[in-house]
Motif scaffolding. Sequence first.
Motif, PDB file in Angstrom:
ATOM      1  N   LEU A  84      87.987  50.455  46.025  1.00  0.00           N
ATOM      2  CA  LEU A  84      88.042  51.903  46.174  1.00  0.00           C
ATOM      3  C   LEU A  84      89.351  52.483  45.649  1.00  0.00           C
ATOM      4  CD1 LEU A  84      86.260  52.758  49.515  1.00  0.00           C
ATOM      5  CD2 LEU A  84      85.396  52.699  47.199  1.00  0.00           C
ATOM      6  N   VAL A 139      89.051  53.121  42.145  1.00  0.00           N
ATOM      7  CA  VAL A 139      88.306  54.339  41.853  1.00  0.00           C
ATOM      8  C   VAL A 139      89.251  55.542  41.860  1.00  0.00           C
ATOM      9  CG1 VAL A 139      86.517  55.909  42.715  1.00  0.00           C
ATOM     10  CG2 VAL A 139      86.146  53.439  42.769  1.00  0.00           C
ATOM     11  N   PHE A 140      90.069  55.629  42.913  1.00  0.00           N
ATOM     12  CA  PHE A 140      91.018  56.747  42.993  1.00  0.00           C
ATOM     13  C   PHE A 140      91.963  56.749  41.790  1.00  0.00           C
ATOM     14  CE2 PHE A 140      90.453  56.371  47.788  1.00  0.00           C
ATOM     15  CZ  PHE A 140      89.580  57.438  47.829  1.00  0.00           C
ATOM     16  N   ILE A 141      92.494  55.566  41.487  1.00  0.00           N
ATOM     17  CA  ILE A 141      93.464  55.497  40.397  1.00  0.00           C
ATOM     18  C   ILE A 141      92.831  55.908  39.078  1.00  0.00           C
ATOM     19  CG2 ILE A 141      94.864  53.915  39.000  1.00  0.00           C
ATOM     20  CD1 ILE A 141      95.177  52.306  41.680  1.00  0.00           C
ATOM     21  N   LEU A 182      90.162  57.696  38.487  1.00  0.00           N
ATOM     22  CA  LEU A 182      89.701  59.083  38.373  1.00  0.00           C
ATOM     23  C   LEU A 182      90.855  60.074  38.427  1.00  0.00           C
ATOM     24  CD1 LEU A 182      86.383  59.017  40.385  1.00  0.00           C
ATOM     25  CD2 LEU A 182      86.724  59.048  37.926  1.00  0.00           C
ATOM     26  N   PRO A 225      80.281  55.284  30.489  1.00  0.00           N
ATOM     27  CA  PRO A 225      81.345  56.245  30.803  1.00  0.00           C
ATOM     28  C   PRO A 225      82.075  55.843  32.084  1.00  0.00           C
ATOM     29  CG  PRO A 225      79.206  57.331  30.572  1.00  0.00           C
ATOM     30  CD  PRO A 225      78.949  55.874  30.532  1.00  0.00           C
ATOM     31  N   TYR A 247      83.255  57.560  34.540  1.00  0.00           N
ATOM     32  CA  TYR A 247      82.884  58.149  35.834  1.00  0.00           C
ATOM     33  C   TYR A 247      81.668  57.463  36.419  1.00  0.00           C
ATOM     34  CZ  TYR A 247      79.148  60.847  33.580  1.00  0.00           C
ATOM     35  OH  TYR A 247      78.023  61.225  32.898  1.00  0.00           O
ATOM     36  N   LEU A 248      80.729  57.047  35.564  1.00  0.00           N
ATOM     37  CA  LEU A 248      79.555  56.335  36.081  1.00  0.00           C
ATOM     38  C   LEU A 248      79.970  54.992  36.670  1.00  0.00           C
ATOM     39  CD1 LEU A 248      76.594  56.855  33.597  1.00  0.00           C
ATOM     40  CD2 LEU A 248      76.916  57.802  35.879  1.00  0.00           C
ATOM     41  N   LEU A 296      81.458  55.545  39.998  1.00  0.00           N
ATOM     42  CA  LEU A 296      80.444  55.865  41.011  1.00  0.00           C
ATOM     43  C   LEU A 296      79.683  54.597  41.420  1.00  0.00           C
ATOM     44  CD1 LEU A 296      79.093  59.278  39.700  1.00  0.00           C
ATOM     45  CD2 LEU A 296      80.556  58.871  41.659  1.00  0.00           C
ATOM     46  N   PHE A 297      79.433  53.715  40.455  1.00  0.00           N
ATOM     47  CA  PHE A 297      78.776  52.448  40.789  1.00  0.00           C
ATOM     48  C   PHE A 297      79.645  51.638  41.747  1.00  0.00           C
ATOM     49  CE2 PHE A 297      76.432  52.539  36.517  1.00  0.00           C
ATOM     50  CZ  PHE A 297      75.285  53.029  37.115  1.00  0.00           C
ATOM     51  N   VAL A 339      81.800  52.749  43.920  1.00  0.00           N
ATOM     52  CA  VAL A 339      81.710  53.357  45.250  1.00  0.00           C
ATOM     53  C   VAL A 339      80.415  52.903  45.923  1.00  0.00           C
ATOM     54  CG1 VAL A 339      81.462  55.527  46.498  1.00  0.00           C
ATOM     55  CG2 VAL A 339      83.069  55.367  44.595  1.00  0.00           C
ATOM     56  N   LEU A 340      79.339  52.985  45.170  1.00  0.00           N
ATOM     57  CA  LEU A 340      78.028  52.652  45.703  1.00  0.00           C
ATOM     58  C   LEU A 340      77.957  51.206  46.176  1.00  0.00           C
ATOM     59  CD1 LEU A 340      75.058  54.131  45.036  1.00  0.00           C
ATOM     60  CD2 LEU A 340      74.853  51.989  43.874  1.00  0.00           C
ATOM     61  N   PHE A 341      78.413  50.276  45.337  1.00  0.00           N
ATOM     62  CA  PHE A 341      78.328  48.866  45.709  1.00  0.00           C
ATOM     63  C   PHE A 341      79.275  48.548  46.855  1.00  0.00           C
ATOM     64  CE2 PHE A 341      76.475  48.329  41.391  1.00  0.00           C
ATOM     65  CZ  PHE A 341      75.246  47.892  41.842  1.00  0.00           C
ATOM     66  N   PHE A 396      80.007  50.556  49.353  1.00  0.00           N
ATOM     67  CA  PHE A 396      79.349  51.010  50.578  1.00  0.00           C
ATOM     68  C   PHE A 396      78.201  50.084  50.943  1.00  0.00           C
ATOM     69  CE2 PHE A 396      80.714  55.223  52.176  1.00  0.00           C
ATOM     70  CZ  PHE A 396      81.799  55.393  51.358  1.00  0.00           C
ATOM     71  N   LEU A 397      77.398  49.752  49.954  1.00  0.00           N
ATOM     72  CA  LEU A 397      76.243  48.898  50.190  1.00  0.00           C
ATOM     73  C   LEU A 397      76.688  47.545  50.747  1.00  0.00           C
ATOM     74  CD1 LEU A 397      73.190  48.945  49.729  1.00  0.00           C
ATOM     75  CD2 LEU A 397      73.565  47.965  47.487  1.00  0.00           C
TER      76      LEU A 397
END
Lengths: 505, 166
Positions: A216, A219-221, A223, A388, A390-391, A394-395, A397-399, A401-402
């Motif tokens: 995570l 992701v922050f870094i 984005l 891309p 951003y996708l 987002l993946f 983040v999704l994985f 959480f899952l």
Amino acid sequence: MDFWNNLTLGFGVALTPFHLLLAFIGVFLGTVIGVLPGIGPMTGVALLIPLTFGMNPTSAIILLAGIYYGAMYGGSTTSILVNAPGESSSVVTCLDGYEMAKKGRAGPALASAAIGSFVAGTFATLMLMLFGPWVAKIALSFGPPEFFSLMVAALTLVTSLAGRSLVKALLSTLFGLAIATVGIDLQSGVPRYTFGNPELMDGFEFVVVAIGLFALSEVFINLAHMSQAAMERLSIRGSLWLTKEDWKRFTPACIRGTLSGFFVGGIAGAGAAVASFVSYGMEKKVSKHRDELGKGAIEGVAGPESANNSAAGGALIHLLCLGIPGSGTTAILLGALIMLGLQPGPLLFQQQPEFVWGLIASMYIGNVMLLVLNLPLVGMWVKLLDIPLYLLMLFIVLFSFLGVYTMNNSVQDLYLMVGFGVIGYLMKRVDIPAAPIILGMVLGKLMEEKMRQALVISDGNMMIFLNRPISLALLILAVVAITNPYWKPMGRAIRRLLGGNASRA
Amino acid sequence: MNANREDRVASIVAAAFSLAYLVTAFFIPVPPLKQQLGPAAFPKAIGLVMLILSGLYVYRQFRGGVKEDEERAAIIGAEEKIESKADLKTMGFMLAVMVVYAFVFERLGYAISTFLAFMAGVFYLSRRHLVRDTLIAVIVSFVLYYVFMTVLRVNLPAGLLKLLGL
């Protein structure tokens, strides 16, 4: 001979269709992770641990180790073609790899990275096979005091190699140890730092911390610091294969890289990134074509790429025989194994031969798979860069959480993971390395346990750590590791002091 | 400078955390049974060392010069520092999405919450390929949900889908 029996056993385990498939999935995902910039092997392994829930430890390690050494291969591809290292151990590969690609020699650069990785990976596996049982036998004579000192030495060695500031790295390690103390103390049954929260009784879940800190925060870094500049991608022109002249220059560099990498990773216990830098430094000193380094010399690719694979394989010796990780990624592997109910250590070779030898055999197979995956199919991997950013984020983040949710079906774990993500990001901003946290967290409980056991033996006398020669040597090593950056200025100060006296006398 | 200020704040946070950790260690109940090194000793030691180190960190930020060994960093291959100019709006938005995602994960169920979180991200970050991205969002939320439930037999929260009888 015992040795051949073990190897037969190992291949018997590794060649089952299920394990072949797992090894393939592992090295495939590893290559993907290595190629994608912004996802390092640590992030990758942490993210994919949830995939192994419900597997037996042997299957799980075949998959996770595949991801681990697969990422070492993949990292070089983007270094060479895009000048963007996929992970930290491929940073040096950019220097000469990208220059070679600019000159239209991307093919030989990619080939030498892949072949060097293959040679080094196979060599490291061979060494693991030959020396692993031997190291384990030595470690069997270790008592609790030795193990405690060994862990202290491992923590300080890794810490001293992490980041720019020793104080920050040490703080990070201690923060990890502090996290490990949360939960019920197993020896006295007393809850510590749980603040009445029932879900904290078992302590922080390892995967929650690892995914938060590495996935995570990434992701922050990515984005928040998204670079708008489009990456210029060089195409592969001409032949992939090496010419005779290339081979002549490739071979010695590859051998040097393999040996030095194994020394750094397998004996000193440092990580793959360090090994690649050491190897590049060595090429700069001893290579016949040292003046070409930095301008597209094949040695600058072959050396470091061999070194990082050899170090990655060598680090597994520490992990499997001693149960002590030497880098952030192996710490995550160790955490995963403990979660699966396996405690790596000297007893592993005796009690779980099918685990150890199955892994070793699968590493031989995996290295061959990687060579095939990486050389002819290199064009396919480059296409991954079309996803891309951003996708991709987002993946992740999704994985995250899952994966974290399916572990305990707990929403609190999700909040904690996000919290650790923020902590990881903030740490990155002030340049505090996060890998030592994982190391401290994984070793914390064991360290405390061994310390208490040692003190039971000595009836509370702390001198037990200094009275035993092996333990003492390990502690001295720890002190040396921590203090060595200060030797130079200290020596200078002493000399100045002495010099001052001499002039006065 | 901005970076320096961040470092100063971080050093104070580290010191405060160390102090809190150490103080809490003194409140760990000690069982009546006499043990070698009870449950509190190890945390106390960690807390103490952490406090000393963070004290050093604070001191360096406010008093002594901050010396960073770039030469050593190059040898060991330390990761590059990130530039301190951050897009805080994006960062804040992603954080909000994650917190809300966690909040509704069980309430709305995996499929719906994931679809919404993914689309929120897409809408904020890039709207150039809405059709393609919406399709991806459906696959990773609803399709993945059914794969997990039926093929892998891993239970994910159904949430609202249950009310709809799906």
